[in-house]
Every structure is written in C-alpha cells, then in structure tokens.
Design an enzyme around this catalytic site. Structure first.
Site, short mmCIF file in Angstrom:
data_model
loop_
_atom_site.label_atom_id
_atom_site.label_comp_id
_atom_site.label_asym_id
_atom_site.label_seq_id
_atom_site.Cartn_x
_atom_site.Cartn_y
_atom_site.Cartn_z
N ASP A 135 -33.82 52.06 76.51
CA ASP A 135 -32.65 52.19 77.13
C ASP A 135 -31.95 50.93 77.22
OD1 ASP A 135 -33.02 55.03 77.42
OD2 ASP A 135 -33.90 54.60 79.26
N LYS A 158 -38.41 55.88 72.64
CA LYS A 158 -37.21 56.83 72.72
C LYS A 158 -35.86 56.09 72.58
CE LYS A 158 -35.83 58.00 76.63
NZ LYS A 158 -34.25 57.89 76.50
N ASP A 185 -33.21 60.69 71.67
CA ASP A 185 -33.04 61.67 72.74
C ASP A 185 -31.45 61.47 73.02
OD1 ASP A 185 -33.12 62.69 75.22
OD2 ASP A 185 -33.38 61.04 76.16
N LYS A 245 -29.93 64.84 73.44
CA LYS A 245 -29.66 66.05 74.25
C LYS A 245 -28.27 66.90 73.72
CE LYS A 245 -31.46 63.59 78.47
NZ LYS A 245 -31.53 62.44 77.88
N HIS A 285 -25.60 69.67 73.08
CA HIS A 285 -25.45 70.60 73.89
C HIS A 285 -23.72 71.15 73.56
CE1 HIS A 285 -24.98 73.01 78.07
NE2 HIS A 285 -24.62 73.70 77.09
N ASP A 286 -23.74 72.18 72.55
CA ASP A 286 -22.23 72.40 72.05
C ASP A 286 -22.50 74.07 71.43
OD1 ASP A 286 -19.78 72.22 71.17
OD2 ASP A 286 -19.89 70.21 71.25
N ILE A 287 -21.39 74.42 70.92
CA ILE A 287 -21.28 75.82 70.40
C ILE A 287 -22.58 75.77 69.24
CG2 ILE A 287 -19.02 76.18 71.21
CD1 ILE A 287 -18.28 75.61 68.10
N ASN A 301 -22.60 76.28 66.17
CA ASN A 301 -22.16 75.75 64.69
C ASN A 301 -22.23 74.25 64.64
OD1 ASN A 301 -21.47 76.33 61.78
ND2 ASN A 301 -19.66 75.43 62.65
N THR A 302 -21.59 73.79 65.80
CA THR A 302 -21.34 72.34 65.91
C THR A 302 -22.80 71.55 66.11
OG1 THR A 302 -19.24 72.48 66.98
CG2 THR A 302 -20.60 70.46 67.49
N THR A 326 -34.85 65.00 85.54
CA THR A 326 -35.93 64.76 86.49
C THR A 326 -34.99 63.93 87.54
OG1 THR A 326 -36.46 62.60 85.39
CG2 THR A 326 -38.01 64.48 85.15
N ARG A 338 -43.58 56.95 86.98
CA ARG A 338 -43.38 55.71 87.87
C ARG A 338 -44.89 55.36 88.33
NH1 ARG A 338 -39.29 55.57 86.03
NH2 ARG A 338 -37.18 55.41 86.99
N GLY A 359 -39.76 54.26 81.09
CA GLY A 359 -38.63 53.24 80.91
C GLY A 359 -38.76 52.04 81.57
N ARG A 360 -37.96 52.10 82.78
CA ARG A 360 -38.04 50.74 83.54
C ARG A 360 -39.34 50.34 84.11
NH1 ARG A 360 -33.07 53.48 86.72
NH2 ARG A 360 -33.97 55.15 86.07
#
Length: 246
Positions: free
Chosen positions: A10, A34, A61, A63, A65-67, A69-70, A121, A183, A212-213
């Site tokens: 990230d 990732k 990553d 994510k 989230h749309d209709i 077809n898109t 999370t 963690r 990640g961190r």
C-alpha cells in the site's frame, strides 16, 4: 492450492514500492504481493506489469462493485494484466459476480483466481447494525455472502480469520479464504477491528493472510516477513534457507 503470506504493498508511488521490494531481492522465493487502489491509481497498470516481469505473484485488490455489465467489461481489461488473483465486492449480488467471472475468463478458458470481499476487517458489528442496517450477526452475514460467491462460481472470499470457520462450513474446505486484519501479538491494531495473529489465522484455517503495516512499516521488513512465514506456514509449504534473510 498452496497457502501463502501476501504482502500488502500500500504505497503511494511505483518508486516507493520498488525501493521497498529491493530489500527482498536476495530471497530465492519472491513474496506474493497485493496491489491495492492507492498504488494502482497512482502508478497504473504499468506497475503490475513491471512486478510480474520481476517474477512476483500479484493479488490485484480493486474491489470492483458496479452494475454487472460494467464489472464484466472492467474484468475483461484486467484479465490482460495476467495477475494471479483479483476481487469484487460480494455485496454487488450474484449477478454481478457471475458477470465478473465471465469477463475475467479469457478465450482459452484461463483466468486468475476471482474472490469476493464479504465485509472489511475494519467493520464492526455496531457499524453494520447502525450504519449499514444489517441486523444479522456479522459472521452469519459473511457466510451468506460467501455462499452467494460460491454459487456465482467464484473461487473464494476475503474475510477476517475469525469468520473462516463459518465460510468453510458453508462453502466447503476448498473454498479459498483470503484474510487481512493480521497483526503480531505485540503490534498496534491501527484501524483494524477483527484481527488475529498469523499463528491464530493458521489455526483457524486461513488459506492466505494479507499483511501490510506490520511488514511494510517494520524497522526490518524482511525479518517481519520471515516472522509471518514462520508463524503461518508449515516447513513443507515454505522451505527457505535462513541465510536468505540475513
């Protein structure tokens, strides 16, 4: 399918990411990475192509989230990047997830793994009830979303290790669980709510942990990565020479 530790890269720029990964250049086994929204929006598809050329496995990553077809059209574009794993939001419905799968599948039938985000999370039961107006228990909601993803033909879901048992019970042992919110016992929680250690994630049955961190912000990122590997994977799953980490 082999379990693995995925490092969440990230970072805000390609330069920052590549400088970080230079620390791992001496390892015989390259870490699974990732690439999330921050880095992808900053550096674009080129950073994915560059890391693939260097031999890294990539979980993209974004994510989606749309209709339906898109999402289908977007997945068709992403399939050309030759990533190893990509995701959508399970809240987009079975129709959207099926469309994503269709778009991601290449003409020769090959495709990356496709998984769905159930609940982040950072989301608590209180936030689900008061803000999302979802009154069902969070683990039951996640198991239901996972079952929808399985019925849509997806390979697995993103959930916290705490919900892995419910997901496996609902979808079977081969349904993949990718679990962030990792963690170390002596690490800060940051903005995560539903968290576990790598060792507990292993006990709970996670297939992949995303870290990640605790790695990227560590004084010694390679040592932190080694610690994750030692806690999460068996020797057979990750055979390494300790001298690689010196």
């Amino acid at each position: 399918m082999k379990r693995d530790v995925i490092i969440a890269c990230d970072f805000g720029s390609a330069e920052e990411c590549l400088n970080f990964l230079d620390k791992f250049s001496h390892l015989e086994r390259k870490p699974f990475l990732k690439i999330g929204m921050e880095l992808f929006y900053s550096a674009g598809p080129e950073i994915v192509k560059k890391l693939k050329e260097k031999g890294f496995k990539i979980f993209l990553d974004l994510k989606l989230h749309d209709i339906p077809n898109t999402v289908k059209k977007a997945m068709k574009v992403l399939s050309n990047l030759d990533v190893d794993m990509v995701n959508v939001h399970a809240a987009g419905t079975k129709e959207m997830m099926s469309a994503a799968l269709e778009g991601l599948t290449r003409a020769d039938g090959t495709r990356p793994l496709l998984i769905a985000v159930t609940q982040l999370t950072s989301t608590s039961q209180q936030a689900m009830t008061e803000q999302l107006l979802i009154d069902n228990p969070i683990d039951a909601t996640i198991a239901h979303y996972a079952h929808n993803a399985m019925e849509a033909g997806l390979d697995g879901v993103v959930c916290s290790p705490l919900e892995v048992g419910k997901v496996k019970e609902s979808c079977g042992p081969d349904f993949i669980t990718v679990t962030p919110g990792i963690r170390f016992a002596d690490s800060a929680k940051d903005d995560q709510v539903r968290i576990t250690t790598p060792a507990l994630a292993r006990e709970l049955g996670s297939d992949f942990i995303v870290v990640g961190r605790p790695i990227t912000a560590a004084v010694d990122p390679v040592a932190a990565y080694q610690r994750c590997v030692e806690e999460f994977l068996t020797e057979e799953e990750f055979i390494y020479n300790p001298s690689n980490f010196i």
